[in-house]
Design a protein around this motif. Structure first.
Motif, PDB file in Angstrom:
ATOM      1  N   GLY A 183       2.597  11.515   3.072  1.00 39.08           N
ATOM      2  CA  GLY A 183       3.862  11.253   3.575  1.00 39.08           C
ATOM      3  C   GLY A 183       4.433  10.022   2.715  1.00 39.08           C
ATOM      4  N   ALA A 184       5.827   9.739   3.332  1.00 41.39           N
ATOM      5  CA  ALA A 184       6.635   8.678   2.657  1.00 41.39           C
ATOM      6  C   ALA A 184       6.340   7.216   3.509  1.00 41.39           C
ATOM      7  CB  ALA A 184       8.001   8.793   2.353  1.00 41.39           C
ATOM      8  N   LEU A 185       6.138   6.206   2.789  1.00 40.22           N
ATOM      9  CA  LEU A 185       6.043   4.703   3.749  1.00 40.22           C
ATOM     10  C   LEU A 185       7.435   4.696   4.162  1.00 40.22           C
ATOM     11  CD1 LEU A 185       4.012   2.772   1.144  1.00 40.22           C
ATOM     12  CD2 LEU A 185       3.273   3.617   3.055  1.00 40.22           C
ATOM     13  N   SER A 186       7.428   3.877   5.443  1.00 44.25           N
ATOM     14  CA  SER A 186       8.750   3.389   5.761  1.00 44.25           C
ATOM     15  C   SER A 186       9.290   2.190   4.845  1.00 44.25           C
ATOM     16  CB  SER A 186       8.563   2.972   7.326  1.00 44.25           C
ATOM     17  OG  SER A 186       7.946   4.042   7.722  1.00 44.25           O
ATOM     18  N   PRO A 187      10.470   2.022   4.888  1.00 41.65           N
ATOM     19  CA  PRO A 187      11.091   0.735   4.385  1.00 41.65           C
ATOM     20  C   PRO A 187      10.291  -0.615   4.740  1.00 41.65           C
ATOM     21  CG  PRO A 187      13.071   2.099   5.296  1.00 41.65           C
ATOM     22  CD  PRO A 187      11.676   2.783   5.899  1.00 41.65           C
ATOM     23  N   GLY A 188      10.051  -1.498   3.632  1.00 38.20           N
ATOM     24  CA  GLY A 188       9.568  -2.588   4.090  1.00 38.20           C
ATOM     25  C   GLY A 188       7.989  -2.403   4.473  1.00 38.20           C
ATOM     26  N   VAL A 189       7.396  -1.457   4.038  1.00 35.84           N
ATOM     27  CA  VAL A 189       5.954  -1.312   3.970  1.00 35.84           C
ATOM     28  C   VAL A 189       5.465  -0.891   2.745  1.00 35.84           C
ATOM     29  CG1 VAL A 189       3.981   0.116   5.089  1.00 35.84           C
ATOM     30  CG2 VAL A 189       6.112  -0.258   6.771  1.00 35.84           C
ATOM     31  N   GLY A 190       4.347  -1.698   2.492  1.00 36.17           N
ATOM     32  CA  GLY A 190       3.838  -1.488   0.689  1.00 36.17           C
ATOM     33  C   GLY A 190       2.292  -1.272   0.869  1.00 36.17           C
ATOM     34  N   ALA A 191       1.644  -1.360  -0.204  1.00 39.27           N
ATOM     35  CA  ALA A 191       0.255  -1.232  -0.441  1.00 39.27           C
ATOM     36  C   ALA A 191      -0.544  -1.728   0.272  1.00 39.27           C
ATOM     37  CB  ALA A 191       0.075  -1.245  -2.060  1.00 39.27           C
ATOM     38  N   LYS A 192       0.067  -3.341   0.548  1.00 37.17           N
ATOM     39  CA  LYS A 192      -0.860  -4.252   1.155  1.00 37.17           C
ATOM     40  C   LYS A 192      -1.065  -3.680   2.753  1.00 37.17           C
ATOM     41  CE  LYS A 192      -2.800  -8.376   1.614  1.00 37.17           C
ATOM     42  NZ  LYS A 192      -2.039  -9.646   0.794  1.00 37.17           N
ATOM     43  N   ASP A 193      -0.058  -3.207   3.149  1.00 41.16           N
ATOM     44  CA  ASP A 193       0.121  -2.726   4.724  1.00 41.16           C
ATOM     45  C   ASP A 193      -0.609  -1.595   4.665  1.00 41.16           C
ATOM     46  OD1 ASP A 193       2.075  -4.659   5.453  1.00 41.16           O
ATOM     47  OD2 ASP A 193       3.360  -3.534   4.044  1.00 41.16           O
ATOM     48  N   MET A 194      -0.797  -0.697   3.577  1.00 39.70           N
ATOM     49  CA  MET A 194      -1.453   0.307   3.544  1.00 39.70           C
ATOM     50  C   MET A 194      -3.275   0.280   3.760  1.00 39.70           C
ATOM     51  SD  MET A 194       0.468   2.396   0.602  1.00 39.70           S
ATOM     52  CE  MET A 194      -0.333   3.924   0.495  1.00 39.70           C
ATOM     53  N   VAL A 195      -3.322  -0.990   2.881  1.00 40.51           N
ATOM     54  CA  VAL A 195      -4.969  -1.115   2.987  1.00 40.51           C
ATOM     55  C   VAL A 195      -5.353  -1.956   4.241  1.00 40.51           C
ATOM     56  CG1 VAL A 195      -4.802  -3.087   1.449  1.00 40.51           C
ATOM     57  CG2 VAL A 195      -6.861  -1.665   1.244  1.00 40.51           C
TER      58      VAL A 195
END
Ligand code: SF4
Lengths: 202, 470
Positions: free
Chosen positions: B173-185
């Motif tokens: 799915g698509a990440l929400s705005p303001g969310v990136g790879a750091k938040d994912m991990v």
């Protein structure tokens, strides 16, 4: 490298999860381009109440009566996670630790142990926890060839270890020397590899 | 038989099967830095051995070097000069290229290697540094080792490695705005624990990973080691190939075409079976920040610090209690609004150009709150130069950030600069361990945009409202 065959000694409990190599040897304790003297900096932030003045923290297990200079550590899961610094292993070695018993280890730390004559011994978490909660110093006997840990009541707990690691520890082998015996095979491989993936060569 | 990408890369590098699940693997690149690399070179020399392929080894000066303007061999860290000079001397003697202080390519090893085209898709890359997995973002098999193993790799161009289990982590799915790879991990590690990846080589996949920039993929792979994984990687695709093209050490001409043809094959087969598979819902990931002293102590930015009484077991409860005490927090405290003393943007996790652009977008036209020490350390000298060419440094400086020379800097404390005891720092780095950024320093790991927003607010803050206005 020192051989590891049998070891009898006191096991000091440090049963915390995720103890990282920064905790085992803080960066600022790695003062020289050398392995010497690292034992003094081992667990410095926990072991000393005043790190600079080296004032001991009396509560830290290795400062307590009967545990000083224990050659075995009883550690929590994922022990040695974090930074790859081999200094963590050299610090343990310099202090006199020859075996760390834990439910699991950080991968790089575990392989650094084997390459420096320290046995990273994996036992199930309940077994380590039971040993770690004893209220007085306990002496364990570890037999690497038989792959057993004898606990004070005489029970022998079996453990598993990768055969290559076992051999390296038992024989105190020089890993580079062993691999260099395969140099013809490496060169042979390299020839074909270079033909297939020439862009990886300069 | 269907194979995963890791299995394919493993097979092409396998020199010999040593039995018991252990193989002798061929190593394409050995990278060193002045803190641990010197020990590897010194160890070899003491054994009377030489570096087999010095042209495929590289040294970066990054860990101990100062990041203050006008730096040289002298260091704030006591004794640091010896590390720099001994490493340099050993490298020169061995015939190894050094990205030295003052070199236009200097920087943090895991930023420099991809940027220079030293790391390539499909290559095996090792370095006596745990964050070598960063380079998996290009589709390389890259992992951290110790100094003794580095000496082995230098002397033999091989390593004895136990075959890892395979795991695929899919973010769909698509990440929400303001969310990136750091938040994912951080989200992944919080959900499965700091030991969740132990023994595994992880392939990150799924539509949210494909959508990431190559730099974002490196951020994701950077923290595979904080998940206890052996390494992490992302299959190379057209984006990767574009990103690599034209880099100084990347192949050129006919070799480039052959390389690209090969890299296009570097994917897991559709039928490949993984030992473990995790699927995460990308749209539901929020900006994520750590509250404690392990990367698994991560929660959504809008969340509250947990109560150890409700921990899964006694060990977790004890660890949480220790962490709360160290961090000066109480159960139930909200993260948003926690006053901070420092803000740090840098490290091999989040200091590439895209990170600095994202942070600058938040900082533009705004000021760092009074009493907050804010520092930006570009990941490499080329990143710094590129950022300056776009004028990003002016935005950082106008906001009140220090703008540094490249290096690891205050990602870790080695006796030099630090934020100070009890100081609360929001940081784009990868480790929030006790004392990692200085004795008693309290580190909250976050994305560069969250760090920037927090620096402006003077407390941990949500970057999303600021991004909306940008
Ligand atoms: S930036 Fe930090 S994590 Fe990365 S290599 Fe340097 S010290 Fe290690």
């Amino acid at each position: 490298m020192d051989k590891f065959t049998r070891l009898t000694g006191v096991a000091a409990p440090l049963f915390r999860a995720n103890v990282d190599t920064d905790a085992i040897i803080p960066s600022r304790e790695m003062k020289r381009v050398s392995k010497e003297g690292l034992g003094e900096g081992m667990f410095a932030d926990w072991r000393y109440s005043d790190v600079a003045a080296r004032v001991e923290n009396p509560d830290f297990v290795l400062n307590r009566l009967g545990y000083r200079k224990a050659p075995i550590l009883l550690a929590g899961p994922n022990f040695g996670c974090g930074s790859s610094r081999e200094h963590a292993v050299w610090a343990l070695q310099d202090y006199g630790i020859r075996c760390v018993i834990a439910p699991s280890f950080g991968a790089i730390f575990q392989s650094n142990c084997v390459r420096n004559g320290i046995l990273p011994l994996v036992l199930p978490e309940p077994a380590v926890a039971a040993l770690a909660t004893a209220d007085r110093p306990q002496t364990l006997t570890i037999d690497l060839a038989a792959q057993t840990v004898r606990v004070p009541d005489g029970t022998e707990l079996p453990f598993t270890i990768a055969p290559a690691d076992k051999e390296m520890l038992l024989e105190g082998l020089d890993a580079i020397g062993i691999t260099l015996k395969r140099l013809p095979a490496i060169q042979d491989f390299e020839g074909g590899y270079r033909a297939r993936y020439p862009w990886l060569f300069f | 038989m269907a194979r995963s990408l890791v299995e394919k890369l493993w097979e092409r590098h396998c020199v010999a099967d040593l039995g018991d699940g252990t193989d002798l693997l061929y190593i394409d690149r050995v990278l060193l830095h002045e803190r641990t690399g010197s020990m590897a070179l010194k160890g070899l020399k003491e054994q009377g051995r030489t570096v087999r392929r010095p042209d495929r080894a590289f040294v970066c000066m990054d860990h101990i070097v100062d990041t203050l303007p006008g730096r040289g061999d002298a260091t704030v860290m006591p004794g640091g000069t010896a590390f720099i000079q001994e490493t340099r001397a050993a490298a020169v003697e061995a015939g190894i290229r050094v990205f030295d202080i003052g070199d236009r390519g200097q920087g943090i090893v895991h930023v420099v290697s991809p940027e220079q085209g030293i790391a390539l898709p499909g290559a095996t890359i090792v370095c006596p540094d745990s964050h070598t997995c960063t380079q998996g973002g290009l589709g390389a098999l890259a992992w951290g080792i110790g100094s003794t193993e580095a000496a082995h790799a230098l002397a033999t161009q091989t390593l004895v490695v136990k075959r890892p289990r395979t795991m695929r982590v899919r973010f769909e799915g698509a990440l929400s705005p303001g969310v990136g790879a750091k938040d994912m991990v951080l989200h992944l590690i919080a959900a499965y624990g700091a030991g969740g990846g132990a023994g595994y080589a992880i392939e990150f996949a799924g539509s949210a990973v494909t959508a990431l920039s190559v730099e974002g993929r490196m951020t994701l792979c950077n923290m595979a080691v904080e998940f206890a994984a052996w390494t992490g990687l992302v299959a190379p695709d057209a984006k990767t190939i574009d990103w690599v093209q034209g880099r100084p050490f990347a192949p050129k001409g006919d070799l480039w075409d052959r390389a690209v043809a090969d890299w296009q094959e570097l994917v897991s087969d559709a039928e490949a079976v993984f030992d473990k598979e995790i699927v995460l819902d990308a749209p539901s990931i929020a900006p994520t920040v750590t509250w404690g002293t392990s990367p698994q102590h991560a929660i959504p930015l809008t969340g509250h610090v947990p109560d150890p009484e409700r921990a899964a077991d006694a060990n977790a409860a004890q660890a949480q209690r220790r962490a709360l005490e160290y961090m000066g927090l109480l159960p139930g405290d909200a993260l948003i609004g926690l006053p901070i003393n420092g803000a740090f943007i840098g490290s091999c996790t989040n200091s590439r150009l895209s990170d600095l652009r994202a942070a600058a977008a938040v900082l533009k036209g705004r000021k760092v709150a009074a009493g907050v020490r804010a520092i930006c350390v570009p990941g490499s000298t080329p990143v710094k130069a590129a950022a300056e060419a776009e004028g990003l440094h002016l935005i950082f400086q106008a906001a009140g950030f220090e703008w540094r020379e490249s290096g690891c800097s205050m990602c870790f404390f080695a006796g030099g600069e630090h934020f100070g005891k009890g100081q609360r720092v929001v940081t784009s780095t990868n480790r929030n361990f006790e004392n990692r950024q200085g004795p008693g320093t309290r580190s909250h790991l976050a994305s560069p945009v969250t760090v920037a927003a927090s620096a402006i607010a003077g407390h941990i803050a949500d970057p999303r409202p600021l991004l909306g206005e940008a």
